[in-house]
Design a protein around this motif. Structure first.
Motif, PDB file in Angstrom:
ATOM      1  N   GLU A   1      58.062  31.297 111.717  1.00 46.66           N
ATOM      2  CA  GLU A   1      59.238  32.058 111.300  1.00 46.66           C
ATOM      3  C   GLU A   1      59.524  31.793 109.831  1.00 46.66           C
ATOM      4  O   GLU A   1      59.215  30.742 109.300  1.00 46.66           O
ATOM      5  CB  GLU A   1      60.458  31.640 112.119  1.00 46.66           C
ATOM      6  CG  GLU A   1      60.373  32.039 113.571  1.00 46.66           C
ATOM      7  CD  GLU A   1      61.628  31.663 114.329  1.00 46.66           C
ATOM      8  OE1 GLU A   1      62.690  31.501 113.705  1.00 46.66           O
ATOM      9  OE2 GLU A   1      61.529  31.523 115.554  1.00 46.66           O
ATOM     10  N   GLY A   2      60.155  32.749 109.187  1.00 45.66           N
ATOM     11  CA  GLY A   2      60.579  32.564 107.797  1.00 45.66           C
ATOM     12  C   GLY A   2      59.489  32.884 106.803  1.00 45.66           C
ATOM     13  O   GLY A   2      58.308  32.932 107.128  1.00 45.66           O
ATOM     14  N   GLY A   3      59.919  33.130 105.581  1.00 44.62           N
ATOM     15  CA  GLY A   3      58.972  33.454 104.521  1.00 44.62           C
ATOM     16  C   GLY A   3      58.291  32.212 103.990  1.00 44.62           C
ATOM     17  O   GLY A   3      58.941  31.258 103.590  1.00 44.62           O
ATOM     18  N   ILE A   4      57.016  32.219 104.015  1.00 47.15           N
ATOM     19  CA  ILE A   4      56.228  31.092 103.525  1.00 47.15           C
ATOM     20  C   ILE A   4      55.502  31.549 102.265  1.00 47.15           C
ATOM     21  O   ILE A   4      54.711  32.481 102.305  1.00 47.15           O
ATOM     22  CB  ILE A   4      55.214  30.617 104.581  1.00 47.15           C
ATOM     23  CG1 ILE A   4      55.939  30.171 105.843  1.00 47.15           C
ATOM     24  CG2 ILE A   4      54.347  29.496 104.031  1.00 47.15           C
ATOM     25  CD1 ILE A   4      55.021  29.925 107.012  1.00 47.15           C
ATOM     26  N   LEU A   5      55.824  30.915 101.146  1.00 42.01           N
ATOM     27  CA  LEU A   5      55.171  31.252  99.896  1.00 42.01           C
ATOM     28  C   LEU A   5      53.861  30.499  99.793  1.00 42.01           C
ATOM     29  O   LEU A   5      53.845  29.280  99.683  1.00 42.01           O
ATOM     30  CB  LEU A   5      56.061  30.879  98.708  1.00 42.01           C
ATOM     31  CG  LEU A   5      57.360  31.638  98.550  1.00 42.01           C
ATOM     32  CD1 LEU A   5      58.146  31.094  97.355  1.00 42.01           C
ATOM     33  CD2 LEU A   5      57.095  33.114  98.371  1.00 42.01           C
ATOM     34  N   VAL A   6      52.773  31.227  99.860  1.00 36.79           N
ATOM     35  CA  VAL A   6      51.447  30.641  99.728  1.00 36.79           C
ATOM     36  C   VAL A   6      50.586  31.662  99.002  1.00 36.79           C
ATOM     37  O   VAL A   6      50.657  32.859  99.289  1.00 36.79           O
ATOM     38  CB  VAL A   6      50.814  30.323 101.101  1.00 36.79           C
ATOM     39  CG1 VAL A   6      49.453  29.688 100.928  1.00 36.79           C
ATOM     40  CG2 VAL A   6      51.706  29.440 101.939  1.00 36.79           C
ATOM     41  N   ASN A   7      49.787  31.203  98.079  1.00 39.48           N
ATOM     42  CA  ASN A   7      48.880  32.076  97.338  1.00 39.48           C
ATOM     43  C   ASN A   7      47.469  31.529  97.429  1.00 39.48           C
ATOM     44  O   ASN A   7      47.269  30.324  97.524  1.00 39.48           O
ATOM     45  CB  ASN A   7      49.283  32.146  95.860  1.00 39.48           C
ATOM     46  CG  ASN A   7      50.695  32.628  95.675  1.00 39.48           C
ATOM     47  OD1 ASN A   7      51.063  33.679  96.160  1.00 39.48           O
ATOM     48  ND2 ASN A   7      51.499  31.842  94.985  1.00 39.48           N
ATOM     49  N   VAL A   8      46.514  32.428  97.374  1.00 36.66           N
ATOM     50  CA  VAL A   8      45.120  32.025  97.279  1.00 36.66           C
ATOM     51  C   VAL A   8      44.618  32.517  95.930  1.00 36.66           C
ATOM     52  O   VAL A   8      44.801  33.680  95.589  1.00 36.66           O
ATOM     53  CB  VAL A   8      44.259  32.634  98.401  1.00 36.66           C
ATOM     54  CG1 VAL A   8      42.814  32.189  98.253  1.00 36.66           C
ATOM     55  CG2 VAL A   8      44.797  32.262  99.769  1.00 36.66           C
ATOM     56  N   ILE A   9      44.040  31.611  95.179  1.00 41.09           N
ATOM     57  CA  ILE A   9      43.468  32.005  93.896  1.00 41.09           C
ATOM     58  C   ILE A   9      41.970  31.721  93.916  1.00 41.09           C
ATOM     59  O   ILE A   9      41.491  30.886  94.689  1.00 41.09           O
ATOM     60  CB  ILE A   9      44.154  31.286  92.709  1.00 41.09           C
ATOM     61  CG1 ILE A   9      44.011  29.772  92.825  1.00 41.09           C
ATOM     62  CG2 ILE A   9      45.618  31.675  92.608  1.00 41.09           C
ATOM     63  CD1 ILE A   9      44.547  29.012  91.624  1.00 41.09           C
TER      64      ILE A   9
END
Length: 107
Positions: free
Chosen positions: A21-29
């Protein structure tokens, strides 16, 4: 699997997000491997600390992942609520690292 491409990691992160649940900030570079391969690097920006954490496999073909907290040059002062919020973010990062290890082991 010799490495995890940005595309593979983005799919794994989508699966991880859909299970929580909830917004999870994750990025793949994109992270260039020694042979020029796209090995992917997972970055978790923290909202409650002036740093990010990033995750990557210990080595090519390894299922074990490590988490690195970027270095800071200044002290950080937090009240109890801010510390709890940071602890929650770090818990999500730890859960994500475990999830990435599990997916890597499936191979």
């Amino acid at each position: 699997m010799d490495f995890r491409s940005k595309e593979v990691l983005e799919q794994w992160l989508e699966d991880f997000r859909s299970s929580r649940e909830g917004g999870i900030l994750v990025n793949v570079i994109i992270q260039d491997g020694t042979d020029g391969a796209d090995t992917g690097l997972v970055v978790v920006p923290l909202r409650n600390a002036p740093t990010d954490v990033y995750m990557q496999p210990v080595g090519i073909g390894e299922s074990r992942w490590t988490v690195t907290l970027n270095a800071r040059t200044e002290d950080v002062e937090l009240d109890a609520a801010q510390l709890h919020a940071l602890a929650s973010e770090l818990e999500v990062a730890a859960s994500l690292c475990s999830y990435l290890q599990e997916r890597s082991a499936e191979g």
